[in-house]
Design a protein around this motif. Structure first.
Motif, short mmCIF file in Angstrom:
data_model
loop_
_atom_site.label_atom_id
_atom_site.label_comp_id
_atom_site.label_asym_id
_atom_site.label_seq_id
_atom_site.Cartn_x
_atom_site.Cartn_y
_atom_site.Cartn_z
N ALA A 104 0.81 -1.21 0.00
CA ALA A 104 0.00 0.00 0.00
C ALA A 104 0.85 1.26 0.00
CB ALA A 104 -0.93 -0.01 1.21
N ALA A 105 2.00 1.21 0.63
CA ALA A 105 2.89 2.37 0.67
C ALA A 105 3.80 2.42 -0.54
CB ALA A 105 3.72 2.34 1.95
N LEU A 106 4.17 1.27 -1.07
CA LEU A 106 5.12 1.22 -2.18
C LEU A 106 4.47 1.58 -3.52
CD1 LEU A 106 7.98 0.52 -3.11
CD2 LEU A 106 7.23 -1.85 -3.36
N ALA A 107 3.22 1.18 -3.71
CA ALA A 107 2.56 1.40 -5.00
C ALA A 107 2.54 2.87 -5.42
CB ALA A 107 1.15 0.82 -4.96
N PRO A 108 2.09 3.81 -4.57
CA PRO A 108 2.10 5.21 -4.99
C PRO A 108 3.48 5.73 -5.35
CG PRO A 108 0.75 4.90 -3.02
CD PRO A 108 1.51 3.64 -3.23
N VAL A 109 4.50 5.26 -4.64
CA VAL A 109 5.87 5.69 -4.93
C VAL A 109 6.28 5.24 -6.33
CG1 VAL A 109 8.29 5.48 -4.26
CG2 VAL A 109 6.51 5.69 -2.51
N LEU A 110 5.99 3.99 -6.67
CA LEU A 110 6.35 3.46 -7.98
C LEU A 110 5.55 4.12 -9.09
CD1 LEU A 110 6.75 -0.35 -7.15
CD2 LEU A 110 8.54 1.33 -7.55
N MET A 113 7.27 7.25 -9.85
CA MET A 113 8.54 7.03 -10.54
C MET A 113 8.34 6.69 -12.01
SD MET A 113 10.58 4.81 -7.65
CE MET A 113 11.90 4.41 -8.81
N TYR A 114 7.40 5.78 -12.29
CA TYR A 114 7.25 5.26 -13.65
C TYR A 114 6.07 5.84 -14.43
CZ TYR A 114 10.69 1.85 -12.11
OH TYR A 114 11.83 1.26 -11.63
N GLY A 115 5.24 6.63 -13.77
CA GLY A 115 4.11 7.23 -14.45
C GLY A 115 2.80 6.54 -14.10
N ALA A 116 1.78 7.35 -13.84
CA ALA A 116 0.49 6.80 -13.44
C ALA A 116 -0.26 6.13 -14.59
CB ALA A 116 -0.39 7.91 -12.85
N ASP A 117 0.24 6.31 -15.82
CA ASP A 117 -0.42 5.70 -16.97
C ASP A 117 0.30 4.43 -17.44
OD1 ASP A 117 1.85 7.05 -17.76
OD2 ASP A 117 1.02 7.67 -19.69
N GLN A 118 1.25 3.94 -16.65
CA GLN A 118 2.03 2.76 -17.00
C GLN A 118 1.71 1.59 -16.05
OE1 GLN A 118 4.00 2.73 -19.75
NE2 GLN A 118 3.33 4.85 -20.10
N GLN A 119 1.89 0.37 -16.58
CA GLN A 119 1.65 -0.84 -15.79
C GLN A 119 2.92 -1.28 -15.05
OE1 GLN A 119 -1.29 -2.14 -15.48
NE2 GLN A 119 -2.46 -1.45 -17.26
N ALA A 121 4.64 -0.29 -12.48
CA ALA A 121 4.61 -0.39 -11.02
C ALA A 121 3.94 -1.67 -10.57
CB ALA A 121 3.89 0.82 -10.43
N ARG A 122 2.88 -2.06 -11.26
CA ARG A 122 2.15 -3.27 -10.88
C ARG A 122 3.00 -4.52 -11.11
NH1 ARG A 122 -3.62 -1.40 -13.66
NH2 ARG A 122 -3.97 0.37 -12.25
N VAL A 123 3.75 -4.52 -12.19
CA VAL A 123 4.64 -5.66 -12.48
C VAL A 123 5.73 -5.76 -11.42
CG1 VAL A 123 6.28 -6.62 -14.14
CG2 VAL A 123 4.16 -5.57 -14.96
N ILE A 124 6.31 -4.63 -11.07
CA ILE A 124 7.39 -4.62 -10.07
C ILE A 124 6.88 -5.11 -8.72
CG2 ILE A 124 8.94 -3.13 -8.75
CD1 ILE A 124 9.27 -1.43 -11.25
N ILE A 125 5.69 -4.66 -8.33
CA ILE A 125 5.12 -5.08 -7.05
C ILE A 125 4.87 -6.58 -7.04
CG2 ILE A 125 3.04 -4.94 -5.64
CD1 ILE A 125 2.99 -1.94 -6.29
N ALA A 126 4.35 -7.11 -8.14
CA ALA A 126 4.15 -8.56 -8.22
C ALA A 126 5.47 -9.31 -8.16
CB ALA A 126 3.40 -8.90 -9.50
N GLU A 195 -3.45 -2.28 -8.02
CA GLU A 195 -4.43 -1.56 -8.82
C GLU A 195 -5.30 -0.63 -7.98
OE1 GLU A 195 -4.94 -5.08 -12.21
OE2 GLU A 195 -6.62 -4.54 -10.92
N TYR A 196 -5.42 -0.91 -6.70
CA TYR A 196 -6.26 -0.08 -5.83
C TYR A 196 -5.63 1.29 -5.55
CZ TYR A 196 -9.62 -3.72 -4.56
OH TYR A 196 -10.62 -4.67 -4.59
N PHE A 197 -4.33 1.43 -5.78
CA PHE A 197 -3.63 2.63 -5.33
C PHE A 197 -3.14 3.49 -6.48
CE2 PHE A 197 -3.33 -0.50 -1.96
CZ PHE A 197 -3.78 0.23 -0.88
N GLY A 198 -3.84 3.43 -7.61
CA GLY A 198 -3.51 4.29 -8.72
C GLY A 198 -3.17 3.51 -9.97
N GLY A 199 -2.58 4.22 -10.92
CA GLY A 199 -2.22 3.59 -12.18
C GLY A 199 -3.33 3.68 -13.19
N PRO A 200 -3.16 3.00 -14.33
CA PRO A 200 -4.18 3.02 -15.39
C PRO A 200 -5.54 2.53 -14.87
CG PRO A 200 -2.15 2.03 -16.18
CD PRO A 200 -1.99 2.20 -14.70
N VAL A 201 -6.60 3.09 -15.43
CA VAL A 201 -7.95 2.73 -14.98
C VAL A 201 -8.38 1.47 -15.74
CG1 VAL A 201 -10.30 3.54 -14.62
CG2 VAL A 201 -8.42 5.17 -14.60
#
Length: 253
Positions: A104-110, A113-119, A121-126, A195-201
């Motif tokens: 929950a804390a790491l997702a917004p940071v990523l 870093m990589y842009g809210a329109d990019q996937q 951050a989700r790949v890195i978290i997984a 996905e709950y903490f931002g990124g592409p819709v």
């Protein structure tokens, strides 16, 4: 217990639980916005099936990329740590830290870093969620070689690579796939949480959040069902690969 009975028992239990759920919702007059009946959820699932599949494809792709990335990095790190004790000692605090990172804390940071329109951050978290169980299990497997086996390889003048190829790696395979089986579900869960903490819709979690915001509880549960099925798919595939890889080897612990 016969194999067919072991497979049938959870199915029967699941069906019974759904029937009880349906009966209780109807008998107690529970409103759909509080807890929808399974029949309503299934109706929404069928009606919105193409959308659910599309969302599951996005979440599943992120989870799969994270799973592959995390497994590759974990195997490389485990091999190095098994060969060099100093590396193992140095990486233990890092691995411990990775195991307790709050998504929950790491997702917004990523996303920043990589842009809210990019996937990305989700790949890195997984991948981070996958890394720890695969690393720990693989490292344990690489260190399971019995002293008598090492002595036998030395007595036959085997090179280090020959000993690794014929003894160490085959012994580590069951442990590796045990880690992958555990990590397969974590990859899906982590991708959903991210996905709950931002990124592409897009993605299943975003769809759940959107349905809840419009008070479409039955639709939200339909997307939850899609998430459950996606997680089961990852787990079943990983389990099948584990069974295939360990069929002629030692059982995984």
């Amino acid at each position: 217990m016969p194999v067919w009975l072991r497979a049938l028992a959870p199915i029967v239990f699941g069906i019974a639980a759904i029937v009880v759920w349906e009966v209780l919702v109807i008998a107690l007059g529970i409103k759909p916005f509080v807890l929808p009946a399974p029949s309503e959820i299934w109706s929404q699932f069928v009606a919105r099936f193409p959308t659910i599949v599309q969302s599951a494809g996005i979440t599943g792709l992120n989870a799969l990329l994270g799973l592959v990335l995390g497994v590759v990095l974990a195997i490389l790190a485990a091999v190095i740590a098994a060969l060099l004790d100093a590396v193992d000692e140095l990486t233990q605090p890092l691995v411990t830290a990775l195991s307790v990172i709050p998504i929950a804390a790491l997702a917004p940071v990523l996303y920043t870093m990589y842009g809210a329109d990019q996937q990305t951050a989700r790949v890195i978290i997984a991948a981070l969620a996958v890394f720890v169980p695969v690393y720990v299990n693989t490292l344990r497997g690489l260190r399971q070689v019995q002293p008598v086996h090492r002595d036998l390889m030395r007595a036959n003048a085997a090179t280090g690579w020959q000993a690794t190829r014929t003894v160490t790696l085959p012994g580590a395979v069951p442990y590796l796939f045990t880690g992958i089986r555990i990590a397969s579900s974590l990859a899906v869960i982590s991708a959903l949480i991210a996905e709950y903490f931002g990124g592409p819709v897009n993605g299943l979690a975003t769809a759940i959040t959107s349905a809840i915001s419009y008070s479409a509880t039955s639709l939200a549960y339909a997307f939850v069902l899609g998430s459950v099925l996606l997680g089961l798919l990852f787990f079943v595939v990983a389990l099948g690969l584990e069974r295939l890889a360990t069929r002629h080897g030692a059982p995984a612990s």
